[in-house]
Design a protein around this motif. Structure first.
Motif, PDB file in Angstrom:
ATOM      1  N   ASN A  61      10.231  14.820  12.784  1.00 50.79           N
ATOM      2  CA  ASN A  61      11.117  13.661  12.632  1.00 50.79           C
ATOM      3  C   ASN A  61      10.326  12.384  12.384  1.00 50.79           C
ATOM      4  OD1 ASN A  61      13.479  15.115  12.936  1.00 50.79           O
ATOM      5  ND2 ASN A  61      13.564  14.811  15.168  1.00 50.79           N
ATOM      6  N   SER A  62       9.233  12.202  13.126  1.00 50.37           N
ATOM      7  CA  SER A  62       8.426  10.990  12.961  1.00 50.37           C
ATOM      8  C   SER A  62       7.785  10.945  11.586  1.00 50.37           C
ATOM      9  CB  SER A  62       7.359  10.910  14.056  1.00 50.37           C
ATOM     10  OG  SER A  62       6.442  11.981  13.957  1.00 50.37           O
ATOM     11  N   ARG A  63       7.307  12.112  11.115  1.00 54.32           N
ATOM     12  CA  ARG A  63       6.671  12.150   9.803  1.00 54.32           C
ATOM     13  C   ARG A  63       7.692  11.869   8.691  1.00 54.32           C
ATOM     14  NH1 ARG A  63       3.663  16.366  12.437  1.00 54.32           N
ATOM     15  NH2 ARG A  63       5.183  17.966  11.796  1.00 54.32           N
ATOM     16  N   LYS A  64       8.877  12.456   8.811  1.00 49.93           N
ATOM     17  CA  LYS A  64       9.917  12.226   7.799  1.00 49.93           C
ATOM     18  C   LYS A  64      10.354  10.759   7.790  1.00 49.93           C
ATOM     19  CE  LYS A  64      11.812  16.923   7.873  1.00 49.93           C
ATOM     20  NZ  LYS A  64      12.980  17.770   8.256  1.00 49.93           N
ATOM     21  N   LEU A  65      10.494  10.171   8.982  1.00 51.97           N
ATOM     22  CA  LEU A  65      10.937   8.783   9.088  1.00 51.97           C
ATOM     23  C   LEU A  65       9.941   7.835   8.437  1.00 51.97           C
ATOM     24  CD1 LEU A  65      13.009   6.755  10.243  1.00 51.97           C
ATOM     25  CD2 LEU A  65      11.628   6.680  12.330  1.00 51.97           C
ATOM     26  N   VAL A  66       8.664   7.996   8.756  1.00 52.15           N
ATOM     27  CA  VAL A  66       7.633   7.120   8.194  1.00 52.15           C
ATOM     28  C   VAL A  66       7.521   7.318   6.687  1.00 52.15           C
ATOM     29  CG1 VAL A  66       5.168   6.603   8.175  1.00 52.15           C
ATOM     30  CG2 VAL A  66       6.339   6.973  10.343  1.00 52.15           C
ATOM     31  N   GLN A  67       7.565   8.561   6.240  1.00 54.01           N
ATOM     32  CA  GLN A  67       7.414   8.850   4.814  1.00 54.01           C
ATOM     33  C   GLN A  67       8.581   8.310   3.992  1.00 54.01           C
ATOM     34  OE1 GLN A  67       4.578  11.064   3.447  1.00 54.01           O
ATOM     35  NE2 GLN A  67       5.240   9.571   1.935  1.00 54.01           N
ATOM     36  N   SER A  68       9.775   8.371   4.537  1.00 54.01           N
ATOM     37  CA  SER A  68      10.966   7.966   3.777  1.00 54.01           C
ATOM     38  C   SER A  68      11.317   6.489   3.926  1.00 54.01           C
ATOM     39  CB  SER A  68      12.170   8.817   4.193  1.00 54.01           C
ATOM     40  OG  SER A  68      12.461   8.617   5.572  1.00 54.01           O
ATOM     41  N   GLU A  69      11.065   5.899   5.098  1.00 48.79           N
ATOM     42  CA  GLU A  69      11.491   4.520   5.352  1.00 48.79           C
ATOM     43  C   GLU A  69      10.347   3.560   5.655  1.00 48.79           C
ATOM     44  OE1 GLU A  69      14.880   4.007   7.923  1.00 48.79           O
ATOM     45  OE2 GLU A  69      15.450   6.119   7.712  1.00 48.79           O
ATOM     46  N   GLY A  83       0.814  -1.207   0.000  1.00 45.11           N
ATOM     47  CA  GLY A  83       0.000   0.000   0.000  1.00 45.11           C
ATOM     48  C   GLY A  83       0.853   1.265   0.000  1.00 45.11           C
ATOM     49  N   LYS A  84       0.293   2.320  -0.547  1.00 43.84           N
ATOM     50  CA  LYS A  84       0.999   3.602  -0.610  1.00 43.84           C
ATOM     51  C   LYS A  84       0.864   4.343   0.717  1.00 43.84           C
ATOM     52  CE  LYS A  84       1.107   8.028  -3.076  1.00 43.84           C
ATOM     53  NZ  LYS A  84       0.456   8.865  -4.110  1.00 43.84           N
ATOM     54  N   ILE A  85       2.018   4.705   1.286  1.00 43.82           N
ATOM     55  CA  ILE A  85       2.027   5.433   2.556  1.00 43.82           C
ATOM     56  C   ILE A  85       1.930   6.932   2.296  1.00 43.82           C
ATOM     57  CG2 ILE A  85       3.553   6.142   4.443  1.00 43.82           C
ATOM     58  CD1 ILE A  85       4.348   3.314   4.836  1.00 43.82           C
ATOM     59  N   GLU A  86       1.000   7.556   3.036  1.00 45.70           N
ATOM     60  CA  GLU A  86       0.839   9.010   2.955  1.00 45.70           C
ATOM     61  C   GLU A  86       0.769   9.579   4.368  1.00 45.70           C
ATOM     62  OE1 GLU A  86      -1.871  10.668  -0.217  1.00 45.70           O
ATOM     63  OE2 GLU A  86      -2.629   8.611  -0.119  1.00 45.70           O
TER      64      GLU A  86
END
Length: 302
Positions: free
Chosen positions: A202-210, A178-181
């Motif tokens: 930081n949490s948003r960047k981490l989830v979005q990138s990894e 699934g596509k993460i947004e």
């Protein structure tokens, strides 16, 4: 009164039955993606208990032949011992459950401990069938007895394994990446809301990138009854986290309107193929199998 001594032929029968029962136990010890039982201590415990179970099944017929009926009581004691092992296994898994990336949950632990006990009965029944067959044939040619006994034990093992084989998530649902947004502090997987706990940059960047996400789609409407079960979803999350590791986050959420289940984690090992495969191979828990008709897979309907 002169006691009847076990003959050399009976000793061979016992040995053959023990070997067959032990092999049946060994064949059920599979080091798969679930890493259960663990190596090497888990293997040793399973192997020793399997040999004991095979020995119990092997001596039943000789005990009757030699009229040593008191030996039959060991069969009852052995079965009680296997139940005690199940309890110990359940307690052990519960003790380490808090140290895992995600908890197995009581439902999954109960299923594992029952499987642990049932596999000992595999060894006992295969050994018993092998022994009974060899004594029934009782050919003067010892190899004839052994070959027939081995065939009977093998058939018994295949029947038991077929009978005890359960379903996996992949039998009841389609699984796709699934596509993460990330929208503000909310996380979505294929437009399915998962959580609103991403409150920092930081949490948003981490989830979005990894991060990596998947969607589980029931193949039939009534499969939702099984997949919506909290213990089942917890088992799915545990298996994924156990195989890929968790760097930071792991979430699972069902969509009430469609029955779809969204899962998202930030894994240590980012492998989409292993991610999907792990979800598909997660076993359906016994406590959610309420109705055999509900558990029929699409292939079985044809």
């Amino acid at each position: 009164m002169k006691e009847e001594i076990i003959s050399q032929q009976q000793l061979i029968f016992i040995g053959t039955a023990v070997v067959m029962g032990s092999l049946a136990r060994i064949l059920t010890i599979i080091q798969d993606y679930r890493q259960y039982p663990s190596y090497p201590n888990g293997y040793l415990l399973n192997l020793v208990s399997g040999i004991v179970a095979a020995g119990l099944g092997a001596v039943v017929v000789p005990a009757f032949i030699t009229k040593n009926y008191s030996a039959i009581t060991f069969l009852t004691l052995g079965i009680q011992h296997f139940r005690d092992i199940r309890k110990l296994e359940k307690e052990s898994l519960k003790d380490v459950d808090t140290t895992e990336y995600a908890k197995r949950g009581n439902a999954y632990i109960d299923g594992i401990s029952k499987t642990y006990e049932a596999r000992n009965y595999f060894a006992l029944l295969v050994s018993l069938t092998t022994g009974i067959t060899m004594h029934a044939v009782n050919s003067p040619i010892i190899w004839v007895n052994i070959i027939v006994g081995v065939i009977a034990g093998t058939i018994t093992f295949l029947i038991l394994r077929r009978f005890s084989k359960g379903h996996n998530v992949g039998d009841l649902a389609e699984v796709k990446i699934g596509k993460i947004e990330v929208r503000n502090s909310e996380l979505y997987v294929d437009n399915i809301f998962v959580t609103n706990l991403l409150g920092t940059d930081n949490s948003r960047k981490l989830v979005q990138s990894e991060g990596i996400g998947a969607v589980i789609i029931p193949k039939k409407e009534h499969f939702r009854i099984t997949l919506d079960n909290y213990g089942q979803r917890q088992a799915i999350l545990f298996e994924v986290c156990r195989r890929l590791g968790v760097k930071r986050y792991n979430f699972i959420r069902k969509q009430f309107s469609t029955g779809k289940i969204a899962l998202a984690i930030v894994p240590i090992i980012r492998d989409e193929g292993a991610f999907v495969d792990t979800i598909k191979q997660t076993p359906i828990l016994e406590n959610v199998k309420k109705n055999p008709e509900l558990m029929k897979s699409p292939l079985e309907d044809k």
